[in-house]
Motif scaffolding. Structure first.
Motif, PDB file in Angstrom:
ATOM      1  N   PRO A 181     -14.270 -14.760 -27.126  1.00 44.75           N
ATOM      2  CA  PRO A 181     -13.398 -15.280 -26.062  1.00 44.75           C
ATOM      3  C   PRO A 181     -12.718 -14.140 -25.304  1.00 44.75           C
ATOM      4  O   PRO A 181     -12.423 -13.087 -25.864  1.00 44.75           O
ATOM      5  CB  PRO A 181     -12.368 -16.112 -26.837  1.00 44.75           C
ATOM      6  CG  PRO A 181     -12.969 -16.366 -28.168  1.00 44.75           C
ATOM      7  CD  PRO A 181     -13.854 -15.196 -28.464  1.00 44.75           C
ATOM      8  N   GLU A 378      -3.925 -17.246 -28.212  1.00 46.61           N
ATOM      9  CA  GLU A 378      -5.001 -18.170 -27.818  1.00 46.61           C
ATOM     10  C   GLU A 378      -6.003 -18.404 -28.945  1.00 46.61           C
ATOM     11  O   GLU A 378      -6.337 -19.541 -29.282  1.00 46.61           O
ATOM     12  CB  GLU A 378      -5.730 -17.615 -26.585  1.00 46.61           C
ATOM     13  CG  GLU A 378      -4.886 -17.585 -25.320  1.00 46.61           C
ATOM     14  CD  GLU A 378      -4.617 -18.964 -24.763  1.00 46.61           C
ATOM     15  OE1 GLU A 378      -5.234 -19.938 -25.213  1.00 46.61           O
ATOM     16  OE2 GLU A 378      -3.781 -19.076 -23.842  1.00 46.61           O
ATOM     17  N   VAL A 379      -6.494 -17.316 -29.533  1.00 45.65           N
ATOM     18  CA  VAL A 379      -7.575 -17.423 -30.523  1.00 45.65           C
ATOM     19  C   VAL A 379      -7.099 -18.054 -31.823  1.00 45.65           C
ATOM     20  O   VAL A 379      -7.857 -18.765 -32.489  1.00 45.65           O
ATOM     21  CB  VAL A 379      -8.194 -16.037 -30.782  1.00 45.65           C
ATOM     22  CG1 VAL A 379      -9.197 -16.080 -31.930  1.00 45.65           C
ATOM     23  CG2 VAL A 379      -8.878 -15.522 -29.516  1.00 45.65           C
ATOM     24  N   SER A 381      -4.357 -20.108 -32.143  1.00 44.03           N
ATOM     25  CA  SER A 381      -3.560 -21.322 -31.977  1.00 44.03           C
ATOM     26  C   SER A 381      -4.139 -22.408 -32.877  1.00 44.03           C
ATOM     27  O   SER A 381      -5.301 -22.345 -33.302  1.00 44.03           O
ATOM     28  CB  SER A 381      -3.591 -21.788 -30.520  1.00 44.03           C
ATOM     29  OG  SER A 381      -4.896 -22.244 -30.179  1.00 44.03           O
ATOM     30  N   GLU A 383      -5.056 -25.396 -32.147  1.00 43.18           N
ATOM     31  CA  GLU A 383      -6.193 -26.078 -31.521  1.00 43.18           C
ATOM     32  C   GLU A 383      -7.465 -25.248 -31.633  1.00 43.18           C
ATOM     33  O   GLU A 383      -8.547 -25.775 -31.957  1.00 43.18           O
ATOM     34  CB  GLU A 383      -5.887 -26.365 -30.051  1.00 43.18           C
ATOM     35  CG  GLU A 383      -4.724 -27.329 -29.811  1.00 43.18           C
ATOM     36  CD  GLU A 383      -3.375 -26.654 -29.920  1.00 43.18           C
ATOM     37  OE1 GLU A 383      -3.333 -25.408 -30.121  1.00 43.18           O
ATOM     38  OE2 GLU A 383      -2.358 -27.355 -29.817  1.00 43.18           O
ATOM     39  N   ALA A 384      -7.346 -23.924 -31.350  1.00 41.68           N
ATOM     40  CA  ALA A 384      -8.531 -23.069 -31.384  1.00 41.68           C
ATOM     41  C   ALA A 384      -9.077 -22.927 -32.801  1.00 41.68           C
ATOM     42  O   ALA A 384     -10.296 -22.952 -33.018  1.00 41.68           O
ATOM     43  CB  ALA A 384      -8.193 -21.692 -30.812  1.00 41.68           C
ATOM     44  N   ARG A 388     -12.726 -24.144 -34.189  1.00 39.59           N
ATOM     45  CA  ARG A 388     -13.633 -23.188 -34.816  1.00 39.59           C
ATOM     46  C   ARG A 388     -14.062 -23.661 -36.197  1.00 39.59           C
ATOM     47  O   ARG A 388     -15.246 -23.598 -36.562  1.00 39.59           O
ATOM     48  CB  ARG A 388     -12.945 -21.829 -34.909  1.00 39.59           C
ATOM     49  CG  ARG A 388     -13.735 -20.740 -35.630  1.00 39.59           C
ATOM     50  CD  ARG A 388     -15.013 -20.411 -34.922  1.00 39.59           C
ATOM     51  NE  ARG A 388     -15.720 -19.310 -35.555  1.00 39.59           N
ATOM     52  CZ  ARG A 388     -17.008 -19.063 -35.392  1.00 39.59           C
ATOM     53  NH1 ARG A 388     -17.736 -19.843 -34.611  1.00 39.59           N
ATOM     54  NH2 ARG A 388     -17.575 -18.046 -35.996  1.00 39.59           N
TER      55      ARG A 388
END
Length: 397
Positions: A181, A378-379, A381, A383-384, A388
């Motif tokens: 990302p 971001e990576v 979080s 949600e991420a 994953r």
């Protein structure tokens, strides 16, 4: 369970561990109200996939040793870049911020995006080669550019000093080059994020202002940069000043912009026209340090003009911290005192009563440090991480 927050996913459990709210399984049970078996179920994929370390932590008292939980930062690499108008700084770090390799060099942001990004990619690959770390450990890439950015899409939006960059897929191109990302934001935003997370973590709000070749600001509220509807939040360099000097046109094509009167590039042009050897904002700083009265006066005037504009921002946002960064801050009291005086003169005491005004403590590393935090946010979080883990579970059958 009264008062518990009851996370519903492993990603939310990871956020509690990353933030330091919990450090053991017992603390996790107490905070969330989850049973021991449910906590074990949520932790299992985080431990198995390298997000969390679980180590025995022995105490001096008798009893069962506790399992210490921590975010596993060392095996996750981040590439960070801070691109300015005339230079770039690049770093390879782990998620904890340990710098594994770093470099810097001249750069013309006015060149086509394909040309600039080839340089960025080459620099990044060189950092990886120097550390001999596997590319597969890359968690993400963060980059700052000197212009408005559509953060969700990772594309610049009509940046005045970056012709040809409008709507260019910067994040997508970097992501494809390294198969991880990538995230792009305005350089002042990531600098402000770096300052807040490193030195002002307990503050509710921070306004970061960069004054170098151009002028830009980053608004950090509740620990996050604010982007605005079109990515133009903090683009203060193009605010019209009250009494512009005729003939001073901005890079955006308009007259009367703050940047055309108070940026490092504008001051360098003015001093050069007066016969002094000045091409860049750093030349202005050098002339001030050498004691040239015209340079000192120009910097003080620029500080006053910036302070006038910032007084409105201070009244509107009422931040707890104003951090000034960029080349002109290197002139120290000549610039900082002028900014501070103009703000105090034009803002009601209530708005400045609890306001701290300071120069950047991270200096030239503010951008790459903020880019690292952007990637981590971001990576990793909830949600991420949940997405994953779901992908990995699906792939594993």
């Amino acid at each position: 369970m009264s008062g518990g927050i009851t996370p519903t996913s492993p990603g939310e459990i990871l956020e509690l561990i990353r933030s330091g709210q919990v450090t053991t399984r017992r603390e996790l049970q107490d905070l969330t109200g989850l049973s021991r078996s449910t906590v074990a179920l949520r932790l299992a994929p985080l431990i198995a996939n390298g997000y969390v370390r679980a180590r025995v932590r022995r105490s001096g008292s008798a009893g069962r040793p506790a399992n210490a939980l921590s975010f596993d930062e060392t095996g996750k690499l981040i590439l960070a870049a801070d691109l300015g108008a005339t230079h770039g700084r690049y770093a390879l770090t782990d998620a904890a911020g340990t710098v594994l390799a770093e470099s810097a060099g001249e750069l013309s942001i006015g060149s086509p995006p394909q040309t600039v990004l080839r340089t960025v990619i080459r620099r990044f690959r060189d950092l990886i080669r120097r550390t001999d770390r596997p590319v597969g450990q890359l968690a993400g890439i963060g980059i700052g550019v000197p212009g408005p950015v559509d953060y969700a899409r990772g594309r610049p939006v009509q940046p005045p000093i970056m012709p040809g960059w409008h709507d260019y897929p910067v994040a997508a191109e970097l992501s494809a080059a390294f198969d991880c990302p990538a995230f792009v934001d305005n350089d002042a935003n990531i600098m402000g994020l770096g300052e807040m997370r490193t030195h002002y973590r307990e503050e509710a709000s921070l306004l970061f202002v960069k004054v170098s070749t151009g002028i830009g600001a980053g608004v950090i509220l509740s620990g996050r940069p604010q982007h605005g509807v079109a990515g133009a939040a903090g683009d203060i360099g193009h605010i019209r000043i009250a009494h512009p000097v005729e003939g001073r046109r901005c890079a955006c094509g308009a007259s009367g912009c703050l940047a055309a009167h108070a940026s490092g590039a504008a001051l360098a042009r003015r001093l050069s026209d007066a016969g002094l050897p000045a091409v860049s904002s750093l030349d202005v700083v050098r002339l001030v340090h050498e004691g040239h009265p015209d340079a000192i006066e120009a910097v003080r005037t620029a500080g006053s003009l910036l302070g006038e504009v910032l007084s409105t921002a201070i009244a509107l946002l009422n931040p707890s911290v104003l951090v000034l960064g960029g080349d002109l801050v290197l002139t120290h009291e000549h610039f900082l005192l002028s900014v501070r005086q103009a703000i105090y003169e034009r803002t009601v005491p209530l708005a400045t009563r609890d306001l701290a005004i300071a120069g950047s403590q991270l200096g030239i590393r503010a951008g790459v440090e903020g880019a690292r935090h952007m990637v981590v946010d971001e990576v990793f979080s909830a949600e991420a991480v949940d997405a994953r883990l779901e992908t990995l579970e699906t792939a594993g059958g």
